[in-house]
Design a protein around this motif. Sequence first.
Motif, PDB file in Angstrom:
ATOM      1  N   GLN A  11     -14.214   4.154   9.387  1.00 37.64           N
ATOM      2  CA  GLN A  11     -14.169   3.216   8.268  1.00 37.64           C
ATOM      3  C   GLN A  11     -13.551   1.887   8.728  1.00 37.64           C
ATOM      4  O   GLN A  11     -12.662   1.866   9.596  1.00 37.64           O
ATOM      5  N   THR A  12     -14.004   0.796   8.154  1.00 38.73           N
ATOM      6  CA  THR A  12     -13.493  -0.526   8.545  1.00 38.73           C
ATOM      7  C   THR A  12     -13.221  -1.389   7.319  1.00 38.73           C
ATOM      8  O   THR A  12     -13.822  -1.204   6.255  1.00 38.73           O
ATOM      9  N   ILE A  13     -12.309  -2.318   7.501  1.00 41.39           N
ATOM     10  CA  ILE A  13     -12.069  -3.392   6.523  1.00 41.39           C
ATOM     11  C   ILE A  13     -12.036  -4.696   7.310  1.00 41.39           C
ATOM     12  O   ILE A  13     -11.136  -4.918   8.112  1.00 41.39           O
ATOM     13  N   LEU A  14     -13.022  -5.541   7.100  1.00 42.69           N
ATOM     14  CA  LEU A  14     -13.043  -6.878   7.680  1.00 42.69           C
ATOM     15  C   LEU A  14     -12.696  -7.852   6.568  1.00 42.69           C
ATOM     16  O   LEU A  14     -13.449  -8.001   5.607  1.00 42.69           O
ATOM     17  N   THR A  15     -11.558  -8.489   6.672  1.00 43.32           N
ATOM     18  CA  THR A  15     -11.050  -9.243   5.530  1.00 43.32           C
ATOM     19  C   THR A  15     -10.404 -10.551   5.961  1.00 43.32           C
ATOM     20  O   THR A  15      -9.960 -10.698   7.101  1.00 43.32           O
ATOM     21  N   GLU A  16     -10.368 -11.484   5.024  1.00 41.44           N
ATOM     22  CA  GLU A  16      -9.555 -12.678   5.209  1.00 41.44           C
ATOM     23  C   GLU A  16      -8.087 -12.287   5.064  1.00 41.44           C
ATOM     24  O   GLU A  16      -7.751 -11.391   4.281  1.00 41.44           O
ATOM     25  N   PRO A  17      -7.184 -12.926   5.801  1.00 38.62           N
ATOM     26  CA  PRO A  17      -5.764 -12.546   5.714  1.00 38.62           C
ATOM     27  C   PRO A  17      -5.215 -12.575   4.292  1.00 38.62           C
ATOM     28  O   PRO A  17      -4.439 -11.711   3.904  1.00 38.62           O
ATOM     29  N   GLN A  18      -5.648 -13.559   3.494  1.00 31.43           N
ATOM     30  CA  GLN A  18      -5.111 -13.684   2.138  1.00 31.43           C
ATOM     31  C   GLN A  18      -5.571 -12.550   1.231  1.00 31.43           C
ATOM     32  O   GLN A  18      -4.920 -12.239   0.237  1.00 31.43           O
ATOM     33  N   VAL A  37      -9.077   4.225   9.181  1.00 28.53           N
ATOM     34  CA  VAL A  37      -9.603   2.961   8.651  1.00 28.53           C
ATOM     35  C   VAL A  37      -9.050   1.841   9.520  1.00 28.53           C
ATOM     36  O   VAL A  37      -7.836   1.624   9.561  1.00 28.53           O
ATOM     37  N   VAL A  38      -9.926   1.145  10.220  1.00 27.47           N
ATOM     38  CA  VAL A  38      -9.522   0.034  11.087  1.00 27.47           C
ATOM     39  C   VAL A  38      -9.579  -1.256  10.272  1.00 27.47           C
ATOM     40  O   VAL A  38     -10.632  -1.619   9.747  1.00 27.47           O
ATOM     41  N   VAL A  39      -8.446  -1.925  10.164  1.00 22.27           N
ATOM     42  CA  VAL A  39      -8.348  -3.171   9.399  1.00 22.27           C
ATOM     43  C   VAL A  39      -8.205  -4.323  10.386  1.00 22.27           C
ATOM     44  O   VAL A  39      -7.272  -4.352  11.182  1.00 22.27           O
ATOM     45  N   PHE A  40      -9.158  -5.254  10.362  1.00 19.29           N
ATOM     46  CA  PHE A  40      -9.038  -6.442  11.193  1.00 19.29           C
ATOM     47  C   PHE A  40      -9.495  -7.659  10.410  1.00 19.29           C
ATOM     48  O   PHE A  40      -9.964  -7.540   9.269  1.00 19.29           O
ATOM     49  N   ASN A  44      -7.946  -5.706  -0.518  1.00 16.17           N
ATOM     50  CA  ASN A  44      -8.997  -4.910   0.122  1.00 16.17           C
ATOM     51  C   ASN A  44      -8.462  -3.575   0.635  1.00 16.17           C
ATOM     52  O   ASN A  44      -9.167  -2.562   0.604  1.00 16.17           O
ATOM     53  N   ALA A  45      -7.216  -3.559   1.114  1.00 12.21           N
ATOM     54  CA  ALA A  45      -6.628  -2.305   1.583  1.00 12.21           C
ATOM     55  C   ALA A  45      -6.424  -1.336   0.416  1.00 12.21           C
ATOM     56  O   ALA A  45      -6.692  -0.128   0.537  1.00 12.21           O
ATOM     57  N   ILE A  46      -5.969  -1.844  -0.726  1.00  6.65           N
ATOM     58  CA  ILE A  46      -5.793  -0.994  -1.905  1.00  6.65           C
ATOM     59  C   ILE A  46      -7.140  -0.445  -2.365  1.00  6.65           C
ATOM     60  O   ILE A  46      -7.273   0.742  -2.696  1.00  6.65           O
ATOM     61  N   ASN A  47      -8.157  -1.301  -2.395  1.00  7.12           N
ATOM     62  CA  ASN A  47      -9.492  -0.859  -2.795  1.00  7.12           C
ATOM     63  C   ASN A  47      -9.997   0.266  -1.912  1.00  7.12           C
ATOM     64  O   ASN A  47     -10.551   1.261  -2.392  1.00  7.12           O
ATOM     65  N   LYS A  48      -9.805   0.118  -0.615  1.00  3.69           N
ATOM     66  CA  LYS A  48     -10.306   1.134   0.320  1.00  3.69           C
ATOM     67  C   LYS A  48      -9.570   2.457   0.111  1.00  3.69           C
ATOM     68  O   LYS A  48     -10.201   3.532   0.123  1.00  3.69           O
ATOM     69  N   TYR A  49      -8.258   2.394  -0.064  1.00  5.58           N
ATOM     70  CA  TYR A  49      -7.490   3.618  -0.292  1.00  5.58           C
ATOM     71  C   TYR A  49      -7.965   4.329  -1.575  1.00  5.58           C
ATOM     72  O   TYR A  49      -8.192   5.543  -1.578  1.00  5.58           O
ATOM     73  N   LEU A  50      -8.139   3.570  -2.650  1.00  5.24           N
ATOM     74  CA  LEU A  50      -8.571   4.171  -3.915  1.00  5.24           C
ATOM     75  C   LEU A  50      -9.998   4.694  -3.814  1.00  5.24           C
ATOM     76  O   LEU A  50     -10.344   5.729  -4.408  1.00  5.24           O
ATOM     77  N   ILE A 110       0.836  -1.202   0.000  1.00  5.77           N
ATOM     78  CA  ILE A 110       0.000   0.000   0.000  1.00  5.77           C
ATOM     79  C   ILE A 110       0.871   1.252   0.000  1.00  5.77           C
ATOM     80  O   ILE A 110       0.525   2.271  -0.613  1.00  5.77           O
ATOM     81  N   SER A 111       2.025   1.198   0.637  1.00  9.90           N
ATOM     82  CA  SER A 111       2.939   2.347   0.615  1.00  9.90           C
ATOM     83  C   SER A 111       3.454   2.603  -0.790  1.00  9.90           C
ATOM     84  O   SER A 111       3.580   3.759  -1.219  1.00  9.90           O
ATOM     85  N   SER A 112       3.754   1.523  -1.508  1.00  9.08           N
ATOM     86  CA  SER A 112       4.203   1.673  -2.891  1.00  9.08           C
ATOM     87  C   SER A 112       3.118   2.288  -3.754  1.00  9.08           C
ATOM     88  O   SER A 112       3.381   3.172  -4.584  1.00  9.08           O
ATOM     89  N   VAL A 113       1.872   1.835  -3.575  1.00  4.76           N
ATOM     90  CA  VAL A 113       0.747   2.383  -4.344  1.00  4.76           C
ATOM     91  C   VAL A 113       0.549   3.855  -4.017  1.00  4.76           C
ATOM     92  O   VAL A 113       0.328   4.686  -4.900  1.00  4.76           O
TER      93      VAL A 113
END
Length: 457
Positions: free
Chosen positions: A431-438, A382-385, A443-449, A284-287
């Motif tokens: 904002q939240t991201i509830l995601t599978e580890p894989q 954005v809380v990612v868990f 999902n993090a890139i999608n949320k940022y965009l 995500i830092s690279s993006v």
Amino acid sequence: MTKQEDTVFLKWLVAHFFKNLFLNNRFFYTLIGVVVLFVLSFIFSSLIVLAKFTFYILLALVFIDITLLHREKNGIQGSRILPEKFSNGDQNKVGLKITNNFWLKMYCTIIDELPTQFQERNFQIQTVVKAGDKVDLNYTVKPLERGEYNFGQLHVYISSKIGLVSRRCSFENSKIVKTYPSFLQLKKYDLISLNQSSLQFGIKKIRRIGNSFEFEQIKDYVQGDNIKDINWKATAKRNQLMVNQFQDEKSQQVYSIIDKGRVMKMPFENLSLLDYAINSSLVISSVVVRKHDRAGIFSFSKKAENFVVAERRNAQMNLIQESLYNIETDFCESDFGNLYGHIKRKITTRSLLLLYTNFESLDAVHRQVPYLRAINKNHMLVVVFFKNTELELLKTKSAKTTQEIFDKIIAEKFSYDKKLIVAELNKYGIQTILTEPQQLTINAINKYLEIKAKGLL
């Protein structure tokens, strides 16, 4: 020869000859056959001649085989080609080069001394190298933790077509390769701009809408454009709706904040949640940098550490990678109050904060909500868990026994608690991201965009 010279010669013989000489299975099978003939000769006396003849033939073949293998001092040459660094959680290629300087074909068994982290006990590669030929081989390794990986020697066991004995040839000294967060994913998610090919990875295509006051162009109105941006003069001239388009606001700060407390040590598919978060933070830092924003990172537990100020410069990704390399969990309870104080002191302008952590119950969230709300007041948080994929699998299994029914109900309760956590945070505008580890990186890139496109920052 003097006694001292005899001693030196014997030491050399043991160290350089017998130490690297090995008897193959074919020798023992043949020897067993000879022993059987000798045993049968007690019953059938006529077999004693055949048994002795076979034994002498075996000795002669062993002598010839040893002579062939030691005819050339540097008959076999080998080398290992290692990358400069490994990518954590990915398949990394290791190359081997084997050169046969003998005048006859050699059968090679290659054993590489792999680092202890791989726990590989039976690694070997078998190949045949023709006389005067060279072969290039490779294999892959998948590191599952960051750190230093120490490769030992490369051993090549050579045998002739007779195959009774083997000679060991050892090459390469010990070499250390460092394993960094998954930089190979940077190529996989190389998002200079979203295009149609990205859809195969599950990345949503989001139309970008500029939100600064710097005018770019006038374009045709399409559904979804802000009606406040309609250019009425251009609309009257063209007799169709036209809107002003503005350049996308750039140079915004985006921080990846990694919780390195004990909740992040939970493993999924041999990688801990902490490593998933670290790999995602690197990508995500690279993006972010490619999108002309400023990327930064830091970690926290009892206190904030590994702080890299959000910047957009040539060396920024190297600084972030080195900082992520050194992050390790301390198995402590994370202090969100200290996190709030650190953000208030260090991050003075409104920024996008991607907080990688994990919550398993509503009680855990309720304890941290006041701090999360305070952070979200001045920043876009954005809380990612993470979803527990093992529990998700357990939910789908059919239950036949009473114990299986209980297990399935508990799994459904924990899964439902995750959804309640999302609702609880969204209630306060977090904002939240509830995601599978894989799926974390995607999902993090999608949320940022999405946040960039909607101009929420």
